[in-house]
Design a protein around this motif. Sequence first.
Motif, PDB file in Angstrom:
ATOM      1  N   GLU A 165       0.830  -1.198   0.000  1.00 15.58           N
ATOM      2  CA  GLU A 165       0.000   0.000   0.000  1.00 15.58           C
ATOM      3  C   GLU A 165       0.864   1.248   0.000  1.00 15.58           C
ATOM      4  OE1 GLU A 165      -4.305  -0.165   1.934  1.00 15.58           O
ATOM      5  OE2 GLU A 165      -2.757   0.285   3.390  1.00 15.58           O
ATOM      6  N   LEU A 166       0.634   2.119  -0.981  1.00 14.88           N
ATOM      7  CA  LEU A 166       1.323   3.404  -1.068  1.00 14.88           C
ATOM      8  C   LEU A 166       0.407   4.474  -0.492  1.00 14.88           C
ATOM      9  CD1 LEU A 166       3.706   5.131  -2.296  1.00 14.88           C
ATOM     10  CD2 LEU A 166       2.173   5.500  -4.238  1.00 14.88           C
ATOM     11  N   HIS A 167       0.995   5.375   0.290  1.00 11.69           N
ATOM     12  CA  HIS A 167       0.241   6.514   0.813  1.00 11.69           C
ATOM     13  C   HIS A 167       0.629   7.729  -0.023  1.00 11.69           C
ATOM     14  CE1 HIS A 167      -1.830   9.069   3.673  1.00 11.69           C
ATOM     15  NE2 HIS A 167      -0.759   9.853   3.685  1.00 11.69           N
ATOM     16  N   LEU A 168      -0.362   8.433  -0.593  1.00 14.51           N
ATOM     17  CA  LEU A 168      -0.128   9.612  -1.428  1.00 14.51           C
ATOM     18  C   LEU A 168      -0.840  10.813  -0.829  1.00 14.51           C
ATOM     19  CD1 LEU A 168       0.783  10.958  -4.172  1.00 14.51           C
ATOM     20  CD2 LEU A 168      -1.477  10.291  -5.044  1.00 14.51           C
ATOM     21  N   GLU A 169      -0.097  11.919  -0.728  1.00 10.30           N
ATOM     22  CA  GLU A 169      -0.675  13.189  -0.289  1.00 10.30           C
ATOM     23  C   GLU A 169      -0.374  14.240  -1.343  1.00 10.30           C
ATOM     24  OE1 GLU A 169       0.755  14.321   3.605  1.00 10.30           O
ATOM     25  OE2 GLU A 169       0.379  12.313   4.412  1.00 10.30           O
ATOM     26  N   ILE A 170      -1.275  15.228  -1.469  1.00  5.71           N
ATOM     27  CA  ILE A 170      -1.037  16.390  -2.319  1.00  5.71           C
ATOM     28  C   ILE A 170      -1.308  17.630  -1.468  1.00  5.71           C
ATOM     29  CG2 ILE A 170      -1.787  17.700  -4.351  1.00  5.71           C
ATOM     30  CD1 ILE A 170      -2.157  15.062  -5.792  1.00  5.71           C
ATOM     31  N   TRP A 171      -0.353  18.544  -1.497  1.00  4.82           N
ATOM     32  CA  TRP A 171      -0.445  19.782  -0.726  1.00  4.82           C
ATOM     33  C   TRP A 171      -0.356  20.972  -1.671  1.00  4.82           C
ATOM     34  CZ3 TRP A 171       1.188  20.145   4.846  1.00  4.82           C
ATOM     35  CH2 TRP A 171       1.273  18.890   5.458  1.00  4.82           C
ATOM     36  N   LYS A 172      -1.037  22.067  -1.313  1.00  3.90           N
ATOM     37  CA  LYS A 172      -0.819  23.372  -1.948  1.00  3.90           C
ATOM     38  C   LYS A 172      -0.340  24.260  -0.816  1.00  3.90           C
ATOM     39  CE  LYS A 172      -2.657  27.080  -4.710  1.00  3.90           C
ATOM     40  NZ  LYS A 172      -3.846  27.691  -5.324  1.00  3.90           N
ATOM     41  N   GLY A 173       0.968  24.541  -0.809  1.00  3.81           N
ATOM     42  CA  GLY A 173       1.550  25.230   0.342  1.00  3.81           C
ATOM     43  C   GLY A 173       1.394  24.328   1.558  1.00  3.81           C
ATOM     44  N   THR A 174       0.729  24.829   2.610  1.00  5.13           N
ATOM     45  CA  THR A 174       0.521  24.024   3.817  1.00  5.13           C
ATOM     46  C   THR A 174      -0.883  23.417   3.886  1.00  5.13           C
ATOM     47  OG1 THR A 174      -0.133  25.985   5.072  1.00  5.13           O
ATOM     48  CG2 THR A 174       2.203  25.350   5.159  1.00  5.13           C
ATOM     49  N   VAL A 175      -1.629  23.523   2.801  1.00  4.66           N
ATOM     50  CA  VAL A 175      -2.999  23.000   2.773  1.00  4.66           C
ATOM     51  C   VAL A 175      -3.008  21.611   2.141  1.00  4.66           C
ATOM     52  CG1 VAL A 175      -5.347  23.385   1.905  1.00  4.66           C
ATOM     53  CG2 VAL A 175      -3.933  25.333   2.596  1.00  4.66           C
ATOM     54  N   LYS A 176      -3.566  20.640   2.879  1.00  3.61           N
ATOM     55  CA  LYS A 176      -3.670  19.266   2.376  1.00  3.61           C
ATOM     56  C   LYS A 176      -4.907  19.157   1.485  1.00  3.61           C
ATOM     57  CE  LYS A 176      -1.788  17.767   6.763  1.00  3.61           C
ATOM     58  NZ  LYS A 176      -2.113  18.711   7.819  1.00  3.61           N
ATOM     59  N   LEU A 177      -4.724  18.568   0.303  1.00  4.64           N
ATOM     60  CA  LEU A 177      -5.806  18.399  -0.663  1.00  4.64           C
ATOM     61  C   LEU A 177      -6.127  16.918  -0.836  1.00  4.64           C
ATOM     62  CD1 LEU A 177      -4.358  20.855  -3.341  1.00  4.64           C
ATOM     63  CD2 LEU A 177      -6.030  21.387  -1.568  1.00  4.64           C
ATOM     64  N   ASP A 178      -7.337  16.631  -1.294  1.00  6.52           N
ATOM     65  CA  ASP A 178      -7.739  15.242  -1.532  1.00  6.52           C
ATOM     66  C   ASP A 178      -7.134  14.766  -2.855  1.00  6.52           C
ATOM     67  OD1 ASP A 178      -8.946  12.784  -1.975  1.00  6.52           O
ATOM     68  OD2 ASP A 178     -10.986  13.525  -1.687  1.00  6.52           O
ATOM     69  N   PRO A 179      -6.160  13.833  -2.800  1.00  6.10           N
ATOM     70  CA  PRO A 179      -5.499  13.363  -4.028  1.00  6.10           C
ATOM     71  C   PRO A 179      -6.442  12.670  -5.013  1.00  6.10           C
ATOM     72  CG  PRO A 179      -4.230  12.732  -2.101  1.00  6.10           C
ATOM     73  CD  PRO A 179      -5.560  13.240  -1.611  1.00  6.10           C
ATOM     74  N   ALA A 180      -7.529  12.088  -4.530  1.00  4.51           N
ATOM     75  CA  ALA A 180      -8.443  11.348  -5.418  1.00  4.51           C
ATOM     76  C   ALA A 180      -8.948  12.228  -6.550  1.00  4.51           C
ATOM     77  CB  ALA A 180      -9.595  10.751  -4.623  1.00  4.51           C
ATOM     78  N   GLY A 181      -9.217  13.487  -6.268  1.00  6.23           N
ATOM     79  CA  GLY A 181      -9.710  14.404  -7.293  1.00  6.23           C
ATOM     80  C   GLY A 181      -8.651  14.843  -8.295  1.00  6.23           C
ATOM     81  N   TRP A 182      -7.405  14.564  -7.996  1.00  7.23           N
ATOM     82  CA  TRP A 182      -6.308  14.962  -8.883  1.00  7.23           C
ATOM     83  C   TRP A 182      -5.907  13.840  -9.848  1.00  7.23           C
ATOM     84  CZ3 TRP A 182      -3.960  19.753  -9.093  1.00  7.23           C
ATOM     85  CH2 TRP A 182      -4.417  20.671  -8.152  1.00  7.23           C
ATOM     86  N   LEU A 183      -6.187  12.605  -9.469  1.00 11.03           N
ATOM     87  CA  LEU A 183      -5.768  11.459 -10.287  1.00 11.03           C
ATOM     88  C   LEU A 183      -6.736  11.219 -11.443  1.00 11.03           C
ATOM     89  CD1 LEU A 183      -4.789   8.999  -7.417  1.00 11.03           C
ATOM     90  CD2 LEU A 183      -3.272  10.451  -8.795  1.00 11.03           C
ATOM     91  N   ALA A 184      -6.199  10.726 -12.557  1.00  6.67           N
ATOM     92  CA  ALA A 184      -7.033  10.415 -13.729  1.00  6.67           C
ATOM     93  C   ALA A 184      -8.035   9.309 -13.376  1.00  6.67           C
ATOM     94  CB  ALA A 184      -6.141   9.966 -14.881  1.00  6.67           C
ATOM     95  N   ARG A 185      -9.193   9.399 -13.952  1.00  5.72           N
ATOM     96  CA  ARG A 185     -10.196   8.338 -13.765  1.00  5.72           C
ATOM     97  C   ARG A 185      -9.719   7.087 -14.474  1.00  5.72           C
ATOM     98  NH1 ARG A 185     -11.913  10.488  -9.835  1.00  5.72           N
ATOM     99  NH2 ARG A 185     -13.133  12.380  -9.944  1.00  5.72           N
ATOM    100  N   LYS A 186     -10.051   5.954 -13.890  1.00  6.15           N
ATOM    101  CA  LYS A 186      -9.627   4.686 -14.514  1.00  6.15           C
ATOM    102  C   LYS A 186     -10.673   4.207 -15.489  1.00  6.15           C
ATOM    103  CE  LYS A 186      -6.468   2.908 -11.210  1.00  6.15           C
ATOM    104  NZ  LYS A 186      -5.984   1.755 -10.575  1.00  6.15           N
TER     105      LYS A 186
END
Length: 186
Positions: A165-186
């Motif tokens: 299991e890989l853990h992925l985070e996406i941040w804008k500056g110090t704000v944590k964003l939901d990575p699911a909305g950034w990844l391409a749909r399968k």
Amino acid sequence: KAKKKLDRAIDDLIRKEIASAKKKATASGKKNVTSANVFSLTPEAQKLSSNFAGNKGKLPWPVEKGNISSSFGEHPHPELKGIIVKNNGVDIRSAANSQARSVFDGEVSGVITIPGANSAVIIRHGEYLSVYSNLESVFVKKGDKVTTRQKIGNVYTDTEEGLTELHLEIWKGTVKLDPAGWLARK
């Protein structure tokens, strides 16, 4: 405890990265370097940041094959009643021997190793950062330039549980964003 320690280390590294970027911008005579949570960007970094933002919903998955096993935000613990679990990103279950890949072009801001939590790689994409943790081994180091889909490490496999299991985070500056909305749909 190890997860909390890793979360703190990631947060600290990102804050230091922002402070360093602001210091460099101020030293070069740039004005209006006041925001506490956004990187001061060179024109090149601004373009990279805009390109990253423009690819929301289109970023490649950080593993070749996988599915989200735990989503972003607060959730009830799957086994312990009354316990809330906070996930700063998404967990992506994959096959054994999977390799983590960068979701976009960028520069490695840091590599963190926490006993009991394996390793994490933080990649800066302008004012955005992507964080890849639960890595057994890492192929990159701080300062390396990486490209989209470049392999950055091996995802750890828990042999007792049989989970990779890989853990992925996406941040804008110090704000944590939901990575699911950034990844391409399968």
